[in-house]
Design an enzyme around this catalytic site. Sequence first.
Site, PDB file in Angstrom:
ATOM      1  N   ARG A 133     -54.907 -25.528  -1.701  1.00  0.00           N
ATOM      2  CA  ARG A 133     -55.382 -26.836  -1.232  1.00  0.00           C
ATOM      3  C   ARG A 133     -56.735 -27.188  -1.845  1.00  0.00           C
ATOM      4  O   ARG A 133     -57.411 -26.336  -2.404  1.00  0.00           O
ATOM      5  CB  ARG A 133     -55.405 -26.829   0.297  1.00  0.00           C
ATOM      6  CG  ARG A 133     -53.970 -26.797   0.864  1.00  0.00           C
ATOM      7  CD  ARG A 133     -53.960 -26.534   2.343  1.00  0.00           C
ATOM      8  NE  ARG A 133     -54.847 -27.429   3.058  1.00  0.00           N
ATOM      9  CZ  ARG A 133     -55.262 -27.233   4.300  1.00  0.00           C
ATOM     10  NH1 ARG A 133     -54.876 -26.146   4.961  1.00  0.00           N
ATOM     11  NH2 ARG A 133     -56.056 -28.093   4.890  1.00  0.00           N
ATOM     12  N   SER A 177     -53.459  -5.022   6.191  1.00  0.00           N
ATOM     13  CA  SER A 177     -52.484  -6.052   6.568  1.00  0.00           C
ATOM     14  C   SER A 177     -52.674  -6.540   8.003  1.00  0.00           C
ATOM     15  O   SER A 177     -53.158  -5.811   8.856  1.00  0.00           O
ATOM     16  CB  SER A 177     -51.074  -5.480   6.452  1.00  0.00           C
ATOM     17  OG  SER A 177     -50.842  -5.159   5.112  1.00  0.00           O
ATOM     18  N   ARG A 208     -41.748 -62.734 -10.959  1.00  0.00           N
ATOM     19  CA  ARG A 208     -40.452 -62.114 -11.263  1.00  0.00           C
ATOM     20  C   ARG A 208     -40.373 -60.651 -10.814  1.00  0.00           C
ATOM     21  O   ARG A 208     -39.311 -60.049 -10.833  1.00  0.00           O
ATOM     22  CB  ARG A 208     -40.177 -62.234 -12.779  1.00  0.00           C
ATOM     23  CG  ARG A 208     -39.906 -63.653 -13.227  1.00  0.00           C
ATOM     24  CD  ARG A 208     -39.993 -63.822 -14.742  1.00  0.00           C
ATOM     25  NE  ARG A 208     -41.373 -63.967 -15.208  1.00  0.00           N
ATOM     26  CZ  ARG A 208     -41.717 -64.157 -16.478  1.00  0.00           C
ATOM     27  NH1 ARG A 208     -40.796 -64.199 -17.418  1.00  0.00           N
ATOM     28  NH2 ARG A 208     -42.995 -64.292 -16.818  1.00  0.00           N
ATOM     29  N   ALA A 268     -54.030 -62.239 -14.731  1.00  0.00           N
ATOM     30  CA  ALA A 268     -54.162 -63.037 -13.512  1.00  0.00           C
ATOM     31  C   ALA A 268     -52.860 -63.683 -13.068  1.00  0.00           C
ATOM     32  O   ALA A 268     -52.827 -64.409 -12.083  1.00  0.00           O
ATOM     33  CB  ALA A 268     -55.224 -64.112 -13.728  1.00  0.00           C
TER      34      ALA A 268
HETATM   35  C1  UD1 Z   1     -45.947 -64.694 -22.583  1.00  0.00           C
HETATM   36  C2  UD1 Z   1     -45.994 -65.674 -23.750  1.00  0.00           C
HETATM   37  C3  UD1 Z   1     -44.767 -65.443 -24.616  1.00  0.00           C
HETATM   38  C4  UD1 Z   1     -44.733 -64.020 -25.115  1.00  0.00           C
HETATM   39  C5  UD1 Z   1     -44.816 -63.027 -23.953  1.00  0.00           C
HETATM   40  C6  UD1 Z   1     -45.039 -61.641 -24.489  1.00  0.00           C
HETATM   41  C7  UD1 Z   1     -47.119 -67.700 -22.940  1.00  0.00           C
HETATM   42  C8  UD1 Z   1     -46.924 -69.085 -22.455  1.00  0.00           C
HETATM   43  N1  UD1 Z   1     -45.991 -67.028 -23.226  1.00  0.00           N
HETATM   44  O1  UD1 Z   1     -44.802 -64.998 -21.808  1.00  0.00           O
HETATM   45  O2  UD1 Z   1     -44.798 -66.310 -25.728  1.00  0.00           O
HETATM   46  O3  UD1 Z   1     -43.559 -63.779 -25.861  1.00  0.00           O
HETATM   47  O4  UD1 Z   1     -45.929 -63.346 -23.086  1.00  0.00           O
HETATM   48  O5  UD1 Z   1     -44.920 -60.681 -23.475  1.00  0.00           O
HETATM   49  O6  UD1 Z   1     -48.229 -67.243 -23.076  1.00  0.00           O
HETATM   50  N2  UD1 Z   1     -51.435 -64.643 -16.958  1.00  0.00           N
HETATM   51  C9  UD1 Z   1     -52.671 -65.014 -16.483  1.00  0.00           C
HETATM   52  N3  UD1 Z   1     -52.821 -66.229 -15.918  1.00  0.00           N
HETATM   53  C10 UD1 Z   1     -51.818 -67.117 -15.828  1.00  0.00           C
HETATM   54  C11 UD1 Z   1     -50.542 -66.749 -16.315  1.00  0.00           C
HETATM   55  C12 UD1 Z   1     -50.389 -65.499 -16.897  1.00  0.00           C
HETATM   56  O7  UD1 Z   1     -53.634 -64.228 -16.545  1.00  0.00           O
HETATM   57  O8  UD1 Z   1     -52.049 -68.209 -15.293  1.00  0.00           O
HETATM   58  C13 UD1 Z   1     -51.272 -63.305 -17.533  1.00  0.00           C
HETATM   59  C14 UD1 Z   1     -50.227 -62.459 -16.815  1.00  0.00           C
HETATM   60  O9  UD1 Z   1     -50.816 -61.675 -15.813  1.00  0.00           O
HETATM   61  C15 UD1 Z   1     -49.644 -61.612 -17.954  1.00  0.00           C
HETATM   62  C16 UD1 Z   1     -49.883 -62.451 -19.189  1.00  0.00           C
HETATM   63  O10 UD1 Z   1     -50.826 -63.442 -18.850  1.00  0.00           O
HETATM   64  O11 UD1 Z   1     -50.303 -60.387 -18.068  1.00  0.00           O
HETATM   65  C17 UD1 Z   1     -48.588 -63.102 -19.693  1.00  0.00           C
HETATM   66  O12 UD1 Z   1     -48.074 -63.920 -18.662  1.00  0.00           O
HETATM   67  P1  UD1 Z   1     -46.524 -63.961 -18.333  1.00  0.00           P
HETATM   68  O13 UD1 Z   1     -46.320 -64.927 -17.252  1.00  0.00           O
HETATM   69  O14 UD1 Z   1     -46.004 -62.600 -18.155  1.00  0.00           O
HETATM   70  O15 UD1 Z   1     -45.988 -64.603 -19.684  1.00  0.00           O
HETATM   71  P2  UD1 Z   1     -44.534 -64.440 -20.324  1.00  0.00           P
HETATM   72  O16 UD1 Z   1     -43.613 -65.389 -19.671  1.00  0.00           O
HETATM   73  O17 UD1 Z   1     -44.136 -63.040 -20.395  1.00  0.00           O
HETATM   74 CA    CA Z   2     -44.892 -61.126 -19.559  1.00  0.00          CA
END
Ligand code: UD1
Ligand code: CA
Length: 466
Positions: A334, A406, A15, A10
């Site tokens: 196709r 043909s 980024r 979610a």
């Molecule tokens: C997270 C971990 C980090 C770990 C890394 C591994 C946390 C705080 N940090 O960091 O320790 O090393 O993953 O890849 O957990 N998501 C939600 N809801 C939210 C926020 C995020 O569902 O409110 C989901 C994102 O879609 C994603 C996952 O959680 O699939 C991880 O979120 P992301 O923001 O990518 O965390 P990282 O900064 O990569």
């Molecule tokens: Ca991540």
Amino acid sequence: MRLAVVVLAAGLGTRMNSSLPKVLHRLHGTPMLQYVLNCLFQVRPEKTIVVIGKHAKEIKASLRNADSVTFALQREAKGTGNAVSVALPSLRGFRGTVMIVNGDTPLITAGSLKKFVGLHRKRKNRISVLSFVAEDPGSYGRIIKDDRGRITAIIENRDATEIQKKVREVNSGVYAIESDALHLLKDIPLNASKGEYYLTDIVRLAKDRGFKVSAFCIGSEEEFTGINTIAELREAEQMMKQRMVRGWQARGVRFIDAGSVFISADTSLGQGTTVYPNVHFEGSTRIGKNCTIFPNVRILDSIVEEGATIKDSTLIEGSVVKKGASVGPFAHIRPGSEIGEGARIGNFVEVKKSVIGPNTKASHLAYLGDAKIGRNVNIGAGTITCNYDGHHKHITTVEDSVFIGSDSQLVAPVKVGRGAYVGAGSTITKDVPSGSLALTRVQQKTIEGWVQKRRKKLKGARSGKH
Ligand code: UD1
Ligand code: CA
């Protein structure tokens, strides 16, 4: 032992700098979340909950097996800790291990996850974290340990001290939490620096309560790469490609130049098949054993059976090429077509929604649309099925052992009966009974000595002028 899985998908994916939700970004044509789900299905949890956010509709629509998972909606992306809380109502009554996986780690494999859950259970942990050693720990959460090597906390990069930042053992985002420890989620404090609830804080909370927690450093950086940026997505795609190519090579597929080949995640290639450069296998495509796929071919959502040959620069979409058939060079098959066993479709032949019977040949320059063509038929060069009257499409039926000369047009609806002949250059508008010859050609007129006479005439006219 009972197992449920929660996938976190979610996040906003800020980024990525893209309007597309992060987990729907594709690697080799398949959304990254789909890879994670495919892998989890192999682990066979009794329940899979996917936490999705404001892009819920798009995400549900993009997944192949949306019916077999439960979706939980996180209205606002308030962090990974909050995301797991959102899944709790779907876990009501569940007693067992809950594995949590990030939706942005598409390279994970079922083998590692099974091993991890196995270790978690063997050690009778309440909480386990899967960790790996990163070359550059970058934005991953650091695994902080006490002097006896036991995990005490996970500290996110942005909150880490300079010393903590140097730690290279990092959190993969895969956790196993016993259901009776999930109540800790509500004690996770708001992280002031990011304004989010960090799931990673559950480790420290569990340790404070004296729960048994450990980190299992069993991951490789390649497998647990988390994708946060487009550059990371491309790197992961390369790694995925190498993994796929190695996998197919191990199963007996020969690539002349693997680097130039595109293989979707839903493609399968049979043993003994040779793939030349610049070939694309897209969508859900199955290539049988001992096939040869020559350069510059694109095959999507199709089946090519054992021993078939697809020659250079051919496009095949949504069709079936049966055993031992040959298609191309420069052919276009196709959607909705079937090329029969041993049939030959040659240069510049277009086939649309047609069945071409076994051993039938259309070797050059033809359009076969909405046609049902039997076995052992010979379709001459330049044959066209005129299937469209400007309003509707009509069917052309050509029965077994027919010979179409043909440059003939078959104006549909029309049927050419078994064994009949159509003379070259004919326009067939009426059914041709079996065993007969149909010919619409105007009779040839031959004027003997015409050239000489003409020359004389021209010469006379010229001498008259001067
Ligand atoms: C997270 C971990 C980090 C770990 C890394 C591994 C946390 C705080 N940090 O960091 O320790 O090393 O993953 O890849 O957990 N998501 C939600 N809801 C939210 C926020 C995020 O569902 O409110 C989901 C994102 O879609 C994603 C996952 O959680 O699939 C991880 O979120 P992301 O923001 O990518 O965390 P990282 O900064 O990569
Ligand atoms: Ca991540």
